[in-house]
Enzyme design. Sequence first.
Site, PDB file in Angstrom:
ATOM      1  N   GLU A  83       0.833  -1.214   0.000  1.00 40.65           N
ATOM      2  CA  GLU A  83       0.000   0.000   0.000  1.00 40.65           C
ATOM      3  C   GLU A  83       0.864   1.260   0.000  1.00 40.65           C
ATOM      4  O   GLU A  83       1.729   1.412   0.867  1.00 40.65           O
ATOM      5  CB  GLU A  83      -0.896  -0.034   1.257  1.00 40.65           C
ATOM      6  CG  GLU A  83      -1.994   1.000   1.225  1.00 40.65           C
ATOM      7  CD  GLU A  83      -2.935   0.880   2.434  1.00 40.65           C
ATOM      8  OE1 GLU A  83      -3.111  -0.220   2.980  1.00 40.65           O
ATOM      9  OE2 GLU A  83      -3.491   1.925   2.807  1.00 40.65           O
ATOM     10  N   ASP A 276       4.375 -14.472  11.697  1.00 42.62           N
ATOM     11  CA  ASP A 276       3.051 -15.001  11.372  1.00 42.62           C
ATOM     12  C   ASP A 276       2.049 -13.853  11.540  1.00 42.62           C
ATOM     13  O   ASP A 276       1.553 -13.597  12.647  1.00 42.62           O
ATOM     14  CB  ASP A 276       2.732 -16.166  12.321  1.00 42.62           C
ATOM     15  CG  ASP A 276       1.420 -16.846  11.975  1.00 42.62           C
ATOM     16  OD1 ASP A 276       0.530 -16.182  11.400  1.00 42.62           O
ATOM     17  OD2 ASP A 276       1.275 -18.037  12.290  1.00 42.62           O
ATOM     18  N   HIS A 374      -2.099  10.686  -0.445  1.00 43.40           N
ATOM     19  CA  HIS A 374      -2.005   9.503  -1.313  1.00 43.40           C
ATOM     20  C   HIS A 374      -1.705   9.929  -2.742  1.00 43.40           C
ATOM     21  O   HIS A 374      -0.826   9.393  -3.399  1.00 43.40           O
ATOM     22  CB  HIS A 374      -3.348   8.747  -1.325  1.00 43.40           C
ATOM     23  CG  HIS A 374      -3.455   7.692  -0.282  1.00 43.40           C
ATOM     24  ND1 HIS A 374      -2.986   6.426  -0.462  1.00 43.40           N
ATOM     25  CD2 HIS A 374      -3.984   7.714   0.962  1.00 43.40           C
ATOM     26  CE1 HIS A 374      -3.218   5.714   0.624  1.00 43.40           C
ATOM     27  NE2 HIS A 374      -3.821   6.473   1.497  1.00 43.40           N
TER      28      HIS A 374
END
Length: 418
Positions: A83, A276, A374
């Site tokens: 992202e 994990d 963004h």
Amino acid sequence: MRNSSISKFFEKSRKEKLDIVKNFANLSEEELKILQSNNGGISFEKADKMVENAIGTFSLPLGIATNFKINGKDYLIPMVIEEPSVIAAASKGAKIARIKGGFDVSADESYSIGQIQVLDVDVSNGIRKIKESEKKILELANSKSNTLSKMGKGAKEVSCKEIDTPLGKMLIVELLIDVGDAMGANITNTMCETVSPIIEKITGGRVLLRILSNYSTRRIVKAKAIFDKDGVGGDEVVDDILMAYQFADNDVYRAVTHNKGIMNGTIAVANATGQDSRAIEASANAYAARTGKYRSLSKWSKDKDGNLVGSLELPLSVGIVGGISNVHPVAKICTKILDVTSAKELACVMTATGLAQNYSAIRALATEGIQKGHMRLHARNLAAAAGATSDQIDQIVQKMIKEKKISLDRAKKLLEQI
Ligand code: NAD
């Protein structure tokens, strides 16, 4: 002293960035070559040994967050994430936290919880008998790990609880195990399976499940940072951030997205170091609902001087040994870049990164909105892809944003015109 506050790191070429990281972390030429190799770090042969029906490998971007100071130590933080904006946001958050000294983080010892489900049993009698045999159970469990026993770690405690289900009452026996610097899933499962026969013998019941709990409430990490009022943008911005936090803490639809933002930081470091991530997220989400209501994992307030104060508490089960952390060459290098010497230290870094990320997301939302940043980053990446130098990138980005035309073609056209 290593300094993670590196001016205009994002504008440097890949080679310059790698040189900085190499010097910071004392990487060897061999390690540098692995980072440059573009194959994501593992061969097909390795992948084929890791999972079933392998047909290939899959790589993701690896970036470096700067500016982090945690418990007085500087860190460059490797983050693996697809992202855009996340690595920039973490670096920005760390930069503001740094003004007041960075992040203060503490972690519990690495205790994992193993669960043994006992059926067809007189529960209260079973609990009494298990407590009487606790020493014997612990000795048997610890016979399964020389490594942990030698370190003074291993199984430490046996506890019992009754659960009432639609299919009847059950006895749940829990092993509390100090797993040291590993996530500890395998040793926990092994110890649970090892002691099950004597648990059946002692209680007269039938053991069904023997498995680690991923709800790591005995591995809690607590991070705190003060974000300088002026660095944040002044009193009004601080107050609006507090309002934004109240929204997250009191509405589940907002809280999930807010906590996802924290995971953007924490999981990106988990990915880079071969953890994990499913275990971490499952545990974090359960912890967010520990009061009976799903809430914000972070807390935000202001101090008497009007500075923004953020804290984050996470149950984190991570390791610097075991799993793929010792198998994946890039994960090994990322752990070296972090220079963490224990699982607890890694957990502290991951929690600080989550808090930095949360600060930047909540600040952006409470001010200009998330999209502007963004789009700016997207435009910057396109300008760089078009071949612009760092001086030209700013001009191209400004023009594309003003025109509201953000594309690779437009970036190339504007570059020709400069
Ligand atoms: P692992 O099985 O590779 O074991 C760690 C090993 O490191 C142990 O043999 C231990 O003896 C050794 N060791 C050496 N130095 C140590 C130290 N300082 N501290 C502690 N141990 C030390 O690793 P693991 O952490 O048991 O397993 C992690 C993997 O298990 C992850 O890939 C995870 O996805 C997987 N897993 C998860 C679950 C679950 O989450 N429910 C269940 C099963 C397996």
